[in-house]
Design an enzyme around this catalytic site. Structure first.
Site, PDB file in Angstrom:
ATOM      1  N   GLU A   1       0.840  -1.192   0.000  1.00  0.00           N
ATOM      2  CA  GLU A   1       0.000   0.000   0.000  1.00  0.00           C
ATOM      3  C   GLU A   1       0.882   1.253   0.000  1.00  0.00           C
ATOM      4  OE1 GLU A   1      -0.016  -2.535   2.057  1.00  0.00           O
ATOM      5  OE2 GLU A   1      -1.982  -2.946   2.946  1.00  0.00           O
TER       6      GLU A   1
ATOM      7  N   ARG B   1      11.599 -25.647  -4.164  1.00  0.00           N
ATOM      8  CA  ARG B   1      12.512 -25.131  -3.135  1.00  0.00           C
ATOM      9  C   ARG B   1      12.493 -23.605  -3.122  1.00  0.00           C
ATOM     10  NH1 ARG B   1      17.930 -28.537  -4.806  1.00  0.00           N
ATOM     11  NH2 ARG B   1      17.557 -30.430  -3.584  1.00  0.00           N
TER      12      ARG B   1
ATOM     13  N   GLY C   1      17.711 -36.593   5.636  1.00  0.00           N
ATOM     14  CA  GLY C   1      17.502 -37.938   5.102  1.00  0.00           C
ATOM     15  C   GLY C   1      16.244 -38.572   5.652  1.00  0.00           C
TER      16      GLY C   1
END
Lengths: 354, 354
Positions: free
Chosen positions: A60, A194, A279
């Site tokens: 704004e 990502r 992992g």
């Protein structure tokens, strides 16, 4: 809740435009993506603005500045803004006050502000006799900031867990080889996802084993100008020469194995969207603790019949305890003989959620 | 090869209709699905016909009989037929001769006959001064009989291998429980696919372990009037009280472990489309020997983290030896929280194949 009946076609067009500005110019990070278009009483566009990330002007204020720079008359104008103007003084002053000070007569809002710290802008404006219309293209506006909305509502970042697997649930062959299970198109698509996040999260084991750089590259394989924070979780020390410790992006080592502790630390840093890649043991901990909000699976059209499991033990021993997800998208990524299937899944619908 | 320029719109409409007749009334089995529409010289429909399976009249003969029964004038008519009229005397006489005897002046053909035993109908007709247009909607016509076309071309049945898996490659939890990995919609969809085949194939191990009935049910859970042949492969004896030995459908026990021997035996019985469902060891043997022509995978949006593997050992130890497939379809089956993902895959494109 939509109020299209009470908006003009110029206002609805302006909202579409404001959403586009927010989408194109917004960046992942603490603040939402917001776009703003100022319209003269006859519907002509006076100025456009958008937010470019924490510490820069809100949309704004950006639009008001550009209008002022162009010498446009803002008194009596309509501000069309994708998110309810904020009501608080954070890194910048409250936008509701800025709009009042500029003499804006009408404000058309997309998504209501879900942030309890910043909400109330619409009320402030109405109390100052500004006409406020809320909920215009609210669904699209909320989708644009779904991770941010989740984070400010739930008090922790939204977590997307991504893994790649063969058709038969393997992430590597029996001898440990895995290049390439994912197709080039799937790897590019992963970088795109990502790039929508502000944190890349892996465990110390992944750093020790794979020594990844954890940067995000664009479709031309160039690093993005703004990189997500690289976060490594776990109690082990990182090798001093780990590539993740290089200058390519900021890196944080969280010495904990607790997903809750990690998310608390990341929330305190105003992280909104965590991309969890590995992992398998780390992912299993997030799954077990209920901290996975979205799962993206790239299924390669390969069969191995043996090898490393894509998903680690979750402590589930019987079918009725299986973790149920719901499929929100299934499609093919890539072309010709190089396609992968991308599945997007979420936890079962929780009450009050779409 | 399409010849739409040399066909009338009435002929093209008739081919669409003939394809629909073949699709609706045809049955899986030794013979292809074929439809035929006879048109008067002004394009009016004289009669329709279709083939209802081995031993019943071919579509052309069916249409000619109906025309005769209705007293229609067939001399000078056009026969629009989805497959090149046969040229040989099998269970029925050659259709090319039947069309000539009836005085048909023109024949519009969809798919050319790939069956070396039956081909040559178009040549026979042309030599008798009948106008023949070939290749009209040939792609759709060939798709309608893709398994049959494969079988008569390759000298063995087309093999569809179906398996169900969780997102992480499991077919059962660690304690052996698996009801239900597939959603009700996926199970209904499996019955639909089974109903397109003429052989249901499992190993003796599946019979001993699961004692399945191996019949095919329709969307209302009623048995189909024509059931595929139930085939059990393996050297073990079947339990005398196995449900598969009941009267619900015909059953054949092939005392071999060799996929090649089994397919030879099934081809000698004119089987065209084998639906291979289990168990994993049998499927692995077909995969290893290169006898899987299509893979249908139902992926349930479940995570188990441990349990029985959906795909058995294939003797593959390194990623470069992985079995590569190509994705031909990926979509969601079912609605709401009860969706599964269905993937259809084929071996990599072989030379000369679409």
């Amino acid at each position: 809740m939509t109020h299209t009946a009470s908006t003009t076609s110029a206002e609805r067009d302006a909202m579409e435009r404001a959403l586009l500005l927010a989408r194109v110019h917004g960046v992942p990070g603490p603040n939402p993506r917001v776009g703003c278009v100022l319209l003269a009483p006859d519907g002509a566009v006076l100025a456009e603005g958008y937010h470019r990330g924490a510490g820069t002007p809100h949309a704004e204020v950006d639009a008001l500045s550009r209008a002022a720079a162009a010498g446009a008359e803002v008194r009596g104008a309509t501000a069309v803004v994708t998110l309810e103007p904020c009501n608080h003084t954070g890194r910048t002053g409250p936008c509701a006050q800025a709009l009042l000070a500029a003499g804006v007569a009408r404000v058309v809002v997309g998504q209501a502000d879900p942030n309890p710290l910043a909400a109330g802008g619409a009320t402030t404006l109405r109390e100052a006799d500004v006409e406020v219309v809320e909920g215009v293209l609210a669904g699209e506006a909320a989708q644009l900031n779904r991770a941010w909305t989740f984070a400010v509502t739930h008090g922790r970042p939204f977590v997307t867990w991504k893994f790649a697997t063969t058709l038969d649930g393997r992430s590597a062959a029996a001898d440990g080889t895995s290049r390439w299970i994912s197709s080039p198109a799937a790897r590019r698509d992963t970088h795109r996802l990502r790039g929508e996040c502000d944190v890349m999260l892996v465990g110390t084991g992944t750093i020790v084993t794979d020594d990844p750089l954890l940067t995000v590259r664009d479709a031309d394989d160039q690093p993005l100008p703004v990189q997500p924070l690289r976060v490594v979780m776990g109690e082990r020390d990182l090798p001093g020469d780990a590539r993740v410790l290089g200058p390519d992006a900021e890196t944080l080592h969280l010495r904990t194995r607790s997903p809750r502790e990690a998310l608390e630390a990341l929330h305190a840093r105003e992280a909104r969207h965590v991309f969890l890649e590995g992992g398998p043991t780390l992912a299993a901990a997030f799954v077990a603790d209920g901290f996975v909000d979205e799962v993206v699976v790239y299924v390669a059209p390969l069969l191995l019949g043996a090898g490393r499991n894509a998903v680690a033990d979750l402590g589930i021993t019987t079918i009725t305890d299986a973790l149920h997800l719901r499929v929100v998208d299934a499609g093919v990524v890539g072309e010709g003989d190089e396609t992968n299937v991308r599945l997007v899944l979420r936890p079962p619908t929780r009450e009050g959620e779409a």
